[in-house]
Scaffold this motif. Structure first.
Motif, PDB file in Angstrom:
ATOM      1  N   ASP A 333       0.860  -1.182   0.000  1.00 18.56           N
ATOM      2  CA  ASP A 333       0.000   0.000   0.000  1.00 18.56           C
ATOM      3  C   ASP A 333       0.901   1.237   0.000  1.00 18.56           C
ATOM      4  N   ALA A 364      -0.033   3.339  -7.271  1.00 22.46           N
ATOM      5  CA  ALA A 364      -0.909   2.298  -6.712  1.00 22.46           C
ATOM      6  C   ALA A 364      -0.852   1.056  -7.584  1.00 22.46           C
ATOM      7  N   ILE A 413      -3.520   0.090 -12.020  1.00 24.48           N
ATOM      8  CA  ILE A 413      -4.912   0.315 -11.664  1.00 24.48           C
ATOM      9  C   ILE A 413      -5.304   1.719 -12.112  1.00 24.48           C
ATOM     10  N   GLU A 415      -7.670   5.184 -12.424  1.00 22.25           N
ATOM     11  CA  GLU A 415      -8.384   5.997 -11.439  1.00 22.25           C
ATOM     12  C   GLU A 415      -9.805   5.491 -11.255  1.00 22.25           C
ATOM     13  N   LYS A 418      -9.927   2.390  -9.267  1.00 21.66           N
ATOM     14  CA  LYS A 418      -9.655   2.696  -7.874  1.00 21.66           C
ATOM     15  C   LYS A 418     -10.903   3.242  -7.196  1.00 21.66           C
ATOM     16  N   GLN A 419     -11.606   4.119  -7.934  1.00 20.18           N
ATOM     17  CA  GLN A 419     -12.786   4.741  -7.366  1.00 20.18           C
ATOM     18  C   GLN A 419     -13.887   3.709  -7.119  1.00 20.18           C
ATOM     19  N   THR A 421     -13.483   0.554  -6.638  1.00 19.56           N
ATOM     20  CA  THR A 421     -13.074  -0.297  -5.526  1.00 19.56           C
ATOM     21  C   THR A 421     -13.265   0.425  -4.200  1.00 19.56           C
ATOM     22  N   ILE A 446      -7.952  -0.756  -0.624  1.00 20.61           N
ATOM     23  CA  ILE A 446      -8.214  -0.859  -2.060  1.00 20.61           C
ATOM     24  C   ILE A 446      -6.975  -1.373  -2.772  1.00 20.61           C
ATOM     25  N   LEU A 577      -9.287   6.446  -0.966  1.00 20.20           N
ATOM     26  CA  LEU A 577      -8.552   6.854  -2.161  1.00 20.20           C
ATOM     27  C   LEU A 577      -7.261   7.555  -1.771  1.00 20.20           C
ATOM     28  N   GLU A 580      -5.456   4.491   0.851  1.00 19.93           N
ATOM     29  CA  GLU A 580      -5.484   3.126   0.320  1.00 19.93           C
ATOM     30  C   GLU A 580      -5.835   2.049   1.338  1.00 19.93           C
TER      31      GLU A 580
END
Ligand code: ADP
Ligand code: ZN
Length: 591
Positions: A333, A364, A413, A415, A418-419, A421, A446, A577, A580
């Motif tokens: 992370d 990330a 990953i 954006e 990520k969002q 997740t 995430i 976000l 993480e």
């Protein structure tokens, strides 16, 4: 193995034979020409070599099995010199003694390559070589190849320590025990404690599995013998198994030690049918199992194995007394990434205003190996640009360079991902907070783990075998928290809920057909499909309707909880976000 394959192999070996002979002849000629030129001024007298060794002036020695010629590189000198040693055995002892006395130099041991040996003696023993080469090939064609020297595991002392492994704190804590075992096996044995034999490390390539395994050996001060699973896979029956045997023979001599098998899925994948490459595979796997089962009487050998595909492994490997411990090595992370960057920036020059934190935030999903790669690229970029030190632009360019390579493999990953997740996991956590599932939150993340894009982890409360209907219903609601949050907050849904849906469907089905928890169906076990017919034609439909109702109800409840706490959903997702991974405490603070 079918005949076709054998024919193909024979043909292949014949062409290899011809190729080998050609190479021998060409190499011989080249060797002659090169040697004529500079053999004279490149020689170092044996006595001089010993003197240099004593004075710790030697940087590198290269020995070739079966040859009395060694190559020597002196510190600060570019070119190698050759020395003829009177006896290989005596020289090996000398080298060993030097190493034990703390004289540090690189020792390269080479197997006599057919080429180098042949070329040096080409005119005297050419006919013999031809015969031998052909013989070897014939022997191989008949599958008798495992009589020769086949062990080539890499082994060495490692000076990697846990401090060299960034992040992975929990994983390290689990492995500290192994270090103690290796250091003082007797203490554990006299207490009657069984020493673990095997530990499996699960994780993506480049997450530091090899590194942490080396660190275990380094901390315990024991040899590290490593081999890759793919190296065990051989064309000739029995060769793989024989390699395994040799590997452990060696390990027993060096015990206590660590044996590290990378890519164990190459040999340990599920045993299926008995044909061709697979039966060879089985022999190799069986031999590994035999070796591990036979450990007891031997010294302490701990086998660490790594794989990226745990689901592929043969169950037999995971039984007690084999690889009964499993550790997941996850992708780092943001904090872990910063630490990794710190470790790998030690020997590099940076401009004063560099923030590794910024780089960590932008990467990330990157593994340790990829981060190390970025720093190396940055150093290259800085050098090319003739900067005095690596500056922010160099770093950013390096990140871009490395990412482009990664994007091709779609490993980065986005954006958007990520969002999704973040909202998904936030949804689980928030819904879970208002439920009575008897599970305490531990952390939300995430960062991808195994096949999941993120995870919401609960503390290991005692396993409960009996669950009430209310608890099971709540569990369903929690499972839908992820999907519902994605839909409500982003008006989109992702594949990330796949596992949740599987589990939920299973639970709902069991509630109706196994635990008799549906009023309409009543307390009847329908575990076996046929029984549905016995109970009349409509039973199947009724069961389906009941399952559907449970699921719909749960989904609606999940949505309601989220709508009631919509501001919190955004807060948690935003924090995720940013950081993480957030702990249960950080999560609670938002309420
Ligand atoms: P794996 O065995 O999981 O494929 P490795 O252990 O070979 O990965 O990692 C490759 C390299 O990446 C390491 O040699 C190290 O330089 C770097 N690396 C990976 N993870 C870490 C970490 N946690 N800390 C420091 N360096 C790391
Ligand atoms: Zn989920």
């Amino acid at each position: 193995m079918d005949n076709n394959k054998n024919e193909e192999k024979k043909k292949m070996y014949l062409s290899i034979a011809i190729l080998v002979l050609l190479v021998i002849i060409v190499a011989g000629l080249i060797y002659m020409i090169v040697n004529k030129k500079d053999s004279q001024d490149n020689e170092l007298a044996y006595t001089d070599l010993i003197k240099q060794l004593d004075n710790q002036e030697v940087e590198e020695i290269e020995m070739t099995v079966g040859s009395t010629t060694v190559k020597v590189k002196r510190k600060g000198e570019e070119e190698e010199k050759t020395t003829i040693v009177p006896s290989t055995q005596a020289f090996v002892e000398l080298v060993q003694q030097q190493t034990e006395n703390g004289n540090e130099f690189k020792l390269i041991q080479k197997n006599a390559s057919i080429i180098s040996r042949a070329s040096s003696a080409i005119f005297t023993i050419l006919p013999t070589i031809l015969m031998v080469a052909l013989l070897v090939i014939i022997v191989k064609m008949q599958g008798l190849g495992d009589k020769g020297k086949i062990y080539d595991g890499k082994e060495n002392k490692t000076d990697v320590k846990f401090d060299d492994v960034a992040g992975l704190d929990e994983e390290k804590t689990e492995l500290v025990e192994l270090v103690d075992f290796l250091k003082e096996p007797e203490r554990f044995k006299s207490m009657g404690a069984k020493i673990p034999k095997g530990v499996l490390l699960y994780g993506k390539p480049g997450t530091g599995k090899t590194l942490i395994a080396k660190a275990v050996a380094g901390e315990a001060g024991v040899p590290f013998i490593s081999m890759s699973g793919s190296e065990f896979i051989e064309m000739f029956a029995g060769l793989g198994a024989s390699r395994v045997r040799k590997l452990f023979e060696r390990a027993r001599k060096m015990a206590p030690c660590i044996v590290f098998i990378d890519e164990i899925d190459a040999i340990g994948s599920r045993r299926t049918s008995q044909s061709g490459a697979e039966s060879e595979n089985n022999q190799t796997l069986n031999q590994l199992l035999v070796e591990m089962d036979g450990f007891e009487e031997n010294g302490t050998i701990i086998v660490l194995a790594a794989t990226n595909r745990p689901e592929m492994l043969d169950k037999a490997l995971l039984r007690p007394g084999r690889f009964d411990r499993q550790i997941t090595i996850s992708t780092p992370d943001v904090r872990g990434r910063e630490e990794i960057l710190k470790i790998h920036s030690k020997d590099k020059k940076f401009a004063d205003n560099i923030t590794l934190k910024g780089i960590a935030e932008d990467t990330a999903g990157y593994t340790g190996a990829e981060l190390a790669n970025i720093l190396n690229e940055a150093a290259i970029v800085a050098t090319v640009n003739r900067h005095d030190a690596i500056n922010q632009d160099d770093l950013e360019e390096a990140v871009k360079k490395v990412s482009i390579g990664l994007q091709k493999n779609s490993r980065v990953i986005s954006e958007k991902e990520k969002q999704l997740t973040a909202y998904h996991e936030a949804g689980h956590a928030i819904v879970g907070r208002f439920l009575n599932t008897g599970e305490d939150l531990k952390e939300i993340s995430i960062i991808p783990r195994g096949v999941a894009g993120g995870y919401t982890m609960y503390k290991n409360n005692e396993d409960k075998f009996y669950r009430s209907k209310g608890e099971l219903e709540d569990k369903l609601v929690g499972l839908f928290g992820g999907r519902a949050a994605e839909k409500l907050a982003l008006n989109d849904i992702s594949t990330g809920a796949r596992n949740d849906l599987q589990v939920a469907t299973q639970i709902a089905t069991d509630m109706v057909t196994v635990y008799g928890m549906s009023d309409r169906i009543g307390p009847i076990s329908l575990e076996k499909d046929e029984q549905i017919n016995i109970l009349g034609e409509n039973m199947g439909d009724a069961v389906e309707e009941e399952i559907k109702a449970l699921i719909d109800n749960a989904y609606v409840r999940a949505q309601k909880i989220l709508l009631d706490n919509f501001d919190k959903l955004h807060l948690v997702a935003e924090l995720l976000l940013k950081k993480e991974t957030i702990t249960a405490e950080e999560f609670e603070q938002l309420f």
